[in-house]
Design a protein around this motif. Structure first.
Motif, PDB file in Angstrom:
ATOM      1  N   GLY A  96     -23.215   3.980 -27.902  1.00 18.76           N
ATOM      2  CA  GLY A  96     -24.168   5.465 -27.591  1.00 18.76           C
ATOM      3  C   GLY A  96     -24.021   5.811 -26.692  1.00 18.76           C
ATOM      4  O   GLY A  96     -23.773   7.017 -26.418  1.00 18.76           O
ATOM      5  N   LEU A  97     -23.318   4.992 -25.553  1.00 18.26           N
ATOM      6  CA  LEU A  97     -23.147   5.510 -24.604  1.00 18.26           C
ATOM      7  C   LEU A  97     -21.750   6.472 -24.199  1.00 18.26           C
ATOM      8  O   LEU A  97     -21.515   7.470 -24.023  1.00 18.26           O
ATOM      9  N   PRO A  98     -20.656   5.807 -25.560  1.00 21.12           N
ATOM     10  CA  PRO A  98     -19.250   6.628 -25.687  1.00 21.12           C
ATOM     11  C   PRO A  98     -19.432   7.990 -26.077  1.00 21.12           C
ATOM     12  O   PRO A  98     -19.026   8.932 -26.069  1.00 21.12           O
ATOM     13  N   LEU A  99     -20.417   7.705 -27.384  1.00 25.35           N
ATOM     14  CA  LEU A  99     -21.480   8.868 -27.900  1.00 25.35           C
ATOM     15  C   LEU A  99     -21.543   9.739 -27.213  1.00 25.35           C
ATOM     16  O   LEU A  99     -21.484  11.161 -27.603  1.00 25.35           O
ATOM     17  N   ALA A 100     -22.348   9.501 -26.456  1.00 25.25           N
ATOM     18  CA  ALA A 100     -23.037  10.788 -25.768  1.00 25.25           C
ATOM     19  C   ALA A 100     -22.062  11.265 -24.364  1.00 25.25           C
ATOM     20  O   ALA A 100     -22.149  12.431 -24.150  1.00 25.25           O
ATOM     21  N   VAL A 101     -20.831  10.854 -24.229  1.00 27.55           N
ATOM     22  CA  VAL A 101     -19.621  11.317 -23.486  1.00 27.55           C
ATOM     23  C   VAL A 101     -19.141  11.964 -24.367  1.00 27.55           C
ATOM     24  O   VAL A 101     -18.568  13.139 -24.254  1.00 27.55           O
ATOM     25  N   LEU A 102     -18.928  11.349 -25.358  1.00 24.05           N
ATOM     26  CA  LEU A 102     -17.588  12.740 -26.660  1.00 24.05           C
ATOM     27  C   LEU A 102     -18.314  13.661 -26.826  1.00 24.05           C
ATOM     28  O   LEU A 102     -17.998  15.138 -27.072  1.00 24.05           O
ATOM     29  N   ILE A 103     -19.604  13.480 -26.967  1.00 23.70           N
ATOM     30  CA  ILE A 103     -20.259  14.935 -27.838  1.00 23.70           C
ATOM     31  C   ILE A 103     -21.016  15.727 -26.789  1.00 23.70           C
ATOM     32  O   ILE A 103     -20.571  16.744 -26.513  1.00 23.70           O
ATOM     33  N   GLY A 104     -21.207  15.081 -25.045  1.00 25.29           N
ATOM     34  CA  GLY A 104     -21.965  15.954 -24.297  1.00 25.29           C
ATOM     35  C   GLY A 104     -20.119  16.461 -23.917  1.00 25.29           C
ATOM     36  O   GLY A 104     -20.094  17.983 -23.077  1.00 25.29           O
ATOM     37  N   GLY A 105     -19.111  16.452 -24.045  1.00 29.13           N
ATOM     38  CA  GLY A 105     -17.403  16.862 -23.478  1.00 29.13           C
ATOM     39  C   GLY A 105     -17.308  17.499 -24.437  1.00 29.13           C
ATOM     40  O   GLY A 105     -17.016  18.606 -23.925  1.00 29.13           O
ATOM     41  N   VAL A 106     -17.349  17.638 -25.561  1.00 34.67           N
ATOM     42  CA  VAL A 106     -17.773  19.193 -27.127  1.00 34.67           C
ATOM     43  C   VAL A 106     -18.162  19.820 -26.962  1.00 34.67           C
ATOM     44  O   VAL A 106     -17.587  21.091 -26.657  1.00 34.67           O
ATOM     45  N   LEU A 107     -19.422  19.292 -26.951  1.00 33.22           N
ATOM     46  CA  LEU A 107     -20.165  20.625 -25.975  1.00 33.22           C
ATOM     47  C   LEU A 107     -20.370  21.675 -24.789  1.00 33.22           C
ATOM     48  O   LEU A 107     -19.977  22.795 -25.241  1.00 33.22           O
ATOM     49  N   ALA A 108     -19.690  21.136 -23.933  1.00 30.34           N
ATOM     50  CA  ALA A 108     -19.199  21.814 -22.827  1.00 30.34           C
ATOM     51  C   ALA A 108     -18.082  22.484 -23.088  1.00 30.34           C
ATOM     52  O   ALA A 108     -17.796  23.598 -22.369  1.00 30.34           O
ATOM     53  N   LEU A 109     -17.404  22.215 -24.052  1.00 33.54           N
ATOM     54  CA  LEU A 109     -16.164  23.412 -23.780  1.00 33.54           C
ATOM     55  C   LEU A 109     -16.903  23.847 -24.818  1.00 33.54           C
ATOM     56  O   LEU A 109     -15.915  25.540 -24.185  1.00 33.54           O
ATOM     57  N   LEU A 110     -17.470  23.287 -25.744  1.00 31.77           N
ATOM     58  CA  LEU A 110     -17.899  25.073 -26.763  1.00 31.77           C
ATOM     59  C   LEU A 110     -18.509  25.796 -25.775  1.00 31.77           C
ATOM     60  O   LEU A 110     -17.958  27.417 -25.909  1.00 31.77           O
ATOM     61  N   PHE A 121     -15.351  16.629 -19.796  1.00 31.23           N
ATOM     62  CA  PHE A 121     -15.593  15.513 -20.171  1.00 31.23           C
ATOM     63  C   PHE A 121     -16.269  14.354 -19.231  1.00 31.23           C
ATOM     64  O   PHE A 121     -16.994  13.507 -19.282  1.00 31.23           O
ATOM     65  N   LEU A 122     -16.348  15.125 -17.750  1.00 33.50           N
ATOM     66  CA  LEU A 122     -16.786  14.630 -16.620  1.00 33.50           C
ATOM     67  C   LEU A 122     -18.414  15.593 -16.191  1.00 33.50           C
ATOM     68  O   LEU A 122     -19.288  14.003 -15.807  1.00 33.50           O
ATOM     69  N   LEU A 123     -18.403  16.062 -16.793  1.00 40.68           N
ATOM     70  CA  LEU A 123     -19.771  16.616 -16.654  1.00 40.68           C
ATOM     71  C   LEU A 123     -20.409  15.605 -17.714  1.00 40.68           C
ATOM     72  O   LEU A 123     -21.808  15.036 -17.545  1.00 40.68           O
ATOM     73  N   ALA A 124     -20.158  15.365 -18.801  1.00 42.25           N
ATOM     74  CA  ALA A 124     -20.654  14.372 -19.970  1.00 42.25           C
ATOM     75  C   ALA A 124     -20.958  13.394 -19.874  1.00 42.25           C
ATOM     76  O   ALA A 124     -21.941  12.403 -19.481  1.00 42.25           O
ATOM     77  N   ALA A 125     -19.820  12.467 -18.661  1.00 48.77           N
ATOM     78  CA  ALA A 125     -19.815  11.271 -18.411  1.00 48.77           C
ATOM     79  C   ALA A 125     -20.847  10.779 -17.160  1.00 48.77           C
ATOM     80  O   ALA A 125     -21.470   9.755 -16.800  1.00 48.77           O
ATOM     81  N   MET A 126     -21.051  12.448 -15.847  1.00 52.54           N
ATOM     82  CA  MET A 126     -21.709  12.366 -15.162  1.00 52.54           C
ATOM     83  C   MET A 126     -23.594  12.559 -15.370  1.00 52.54           C
ATOM     84  O   MET A 126     -24.607  12.171 -14.654  1.00 52.54           O
ATOM     85  N   LEU A 127     -23.863  12.975 -16.772  1.00 55.91           N
ATOM     86  CA  LEU A 127     -24.940  12.821 -17.299  1.00 55.91           C
ATOM     87  C   LEU A 127     -24.869  11.970 -18.201  1.00 55.91           C
ATOM     88  O   LEU A 127     -26.253  12.113 -19.231  1.00 55.91           O
ATOM     89  N   ALA A 128     -24.327  10.962 -19.223  1.00 55.11           N
ATOM     90  CA  ALA A 128     -24.978  10.156 -19.909  1.00 55.11           C
ATOM     91  C   ALA A 128     -25.846   9.178 -19.458  1.00 55.11           C
ATOM     92  O   ALA A 128     -26.331   8.400 -20.069  1.00 55.11           O
ATOM     93  N   PRO A 129     -25.842   8.522 -18.057  1.00 57.48           N
ATOM     94  CA  PRO A 129     -26.553   7.713 -17.526  1.00 57.48           C
ATOM     95  C   PRO A 129     -27.679   7.752 -17.949  1.00 57.48           C
ATOM     96  O   PRO A 129     -28.196   8.943 -17.156  1.00 57.48           O
ATOM     97  N   THR A 130     -29.157   7.008 -17.503  1.00 56.77           N
ATOM     98  CA  THR A 130     -30.158   7.204 -17.680  1.00 56.77           C
ATOM     99  C   THR A 130     -30.758   6.608 -16.509  1.00 56.77           C
ATOM    100  O   THR A 130     -29.976   6.104 -15.888  1.00 56.77           O
TER     101      THR A 130
END
Length: 402
Positions: A96-110, A121-130
């Motif tokens: 789940g965590l890597p998928l959140a980074v992947l999906i979040g990174g792609v969304l940020a690029l869009l 992908f830095l943005l996605a990684a910073m927002l992945a932790p709960t």
């Protein structure tokens, strides 16, 4: 900060502490209360208190807070038990965590097509932790089945540390791509030192220090009231040693916590008590700082892209990632949706952003910081208000099997 500033902050803290039980029963969580209080007394509110986020003492306190949070979250978990029985938590962490980074990174690029992929992908990684603190209303709610609470507790305790290497790597790569003086070999050497020397120093310090504490407890040379102090000293020692030799201090603190938890797990009670009591002061200050300065800074550059990303991060990115991580498991769709939704963003994301954007010259940092702060703000409100009613609803759905 003047004496009158301190009077205002202390008075507000006293008010919250005195009425904390009544406020918590009324769905006003600590993060919600202190973020709102910070906003009201800050420059964008009534301008009663002057905050300077560039001041060295504030950054030092933020660094120590992040190091202690990473250390204590890792130390309080039984990693052996996690590997043996918490299969669902492992799915959330390793899939789940890597998928959140992947999906979040792609969304940020869009949404931000001009941003470098590493920054997205830095943005996605910073927002992945709960945030376990924001999730306490769910993690301690007896309406939620015990197994679900244990899985979510295990995930929230480790996901910030597991996301940290990705945060550091993407920050290094993003800053190097934006820096004209950066060379490939130098960047690679710096990254390796950060990723390798940090955890290595943390493991060594915690292994040796943990056995020293164990010996001191068995021989009766340490006062019980100071056991927690000794463990906190290990966290700071691991952090400082890693930073002094070119490693990443936060990775050192996290790896030290895991090592300590595996070696002297039965003696981590004092550390847990400290972080749940005195450690609340650090959490409160972070959300106060968030409301007073970091959120207004994010609102100043807010646009449709940042708002959409923040909402999607809560409603789409994590939910989809967690539901995909449970494919093939026995967890039904309401359970997947419940655990996917209750992934509040808070302390780790705030501190990651504060540290990363101060340390590394990341392109599009204003937009990235705005996304982080808006996501945390939405999370504080939405997860705070929905925790109790949705926990009761899910508990009734599960038949009240606690």
């Amino acid at each position: 900060m003047s004496a009158m500033d301190l009077v205002i902050l202390a008075a507000g803290t006293l008010f919250y502490a005195v009425f904390s039980k009544r406020l918590n029963d009324g769905l006003v969580t600590l993060p919600m209360a202190f973020a709102l209080f910070g906003f009201l007394v800050g420059a964008d509110g009534f301008d009663l208190v002057a905050f300077d986020t560039g001041h060295g003492s504030i950054h030092l306190l933020a660094e120590l807070t992040l190091a202690l949070v990473l250390f204590s979250d890792a130390a309080r978990l039984d990693v052996k038990e996690l590997l043996n029985g918490k299969i669902l938590a492992l799915r959330m962490l390793l899939v789940g965590l890597p998928l959140a980074v992947l999906i979040g990174g792609v969304l940020a690029l869009l949404l931000f097509p001009d941003a470098p992929p590493t920054a997205a992908f830095l943005l996605a990684a910073m927002l992945a932790p709960t945030d376990a603190a924001l999730g306490q209303a769910v993690l301690t709610n007896k309406d939620v089945p015990l197994e679900t609470r244990e899985v979510m507790t295990a995930e929230s305790g480790l996901n910030d540390g597991l996301a940290l290497p990705a945060v550091v790597m993407f920050a290094i790569l993003a800053s190097a791509s934006d820096g004209p003086g950066s060379s490939g070999p130098a960047m690679a050497q710096f990254a390796v030192m950060q990723i390798v020397l940090g955890p290595l120093s943390g493991i060594i310090v915690a292994y040796l220090g943990g056995h020293l504490i164990d010996w001191a407890v068995r021989s009766g040379t340490v006062a019980k009231a100071l056991e927690g102090v000794a463990m906190l000293a290990l966290a700071l020692l691991a952090y400082a040693l890693a930073e002094s030799i070119g490693g990443n201090g936060f990775l050192a603190a996290f790896s030290a916590g895991i090592t300590l938890g595996c070696t002297v797990k039965h003696r981590c009670g004092a550390l847990i008590d400290f972080m749940e009591e005195e450690g609340q002061i650090l959490t409160a200050f972070t959300f106060l700082l968030f409301g007073a300065t970091l959120l207004p800074d994010g609102l100043a550059v807010m646009g449709w892209g940042t708002v959409l990303y923040a909402l999607a991060s809560l409603f789409v990115v994590r939910v989809v990632a967690i539901m995909l991580s449970f494919m093939g498991s026995k967890v039904d769709y309401p359970g997947r949706l419940f655990m996917g939704w209750f992934g509040p963003r808070g302390l780790a994301s705030i501190l990651f952003a504060l540290m990363i954007f101060e340390t590394y010259d990341v392109p599009f940092h204003a937009e990235l910081q705005a996304c982080v702060m808006l996501t945390v703000a939405f999370s504080i409100v939405l997860h705070g208000l929905s925790a109790t009613p949705l926990s009761r609803l899910y508990g009734r759905y599960m038949g009240g099997d606690c």
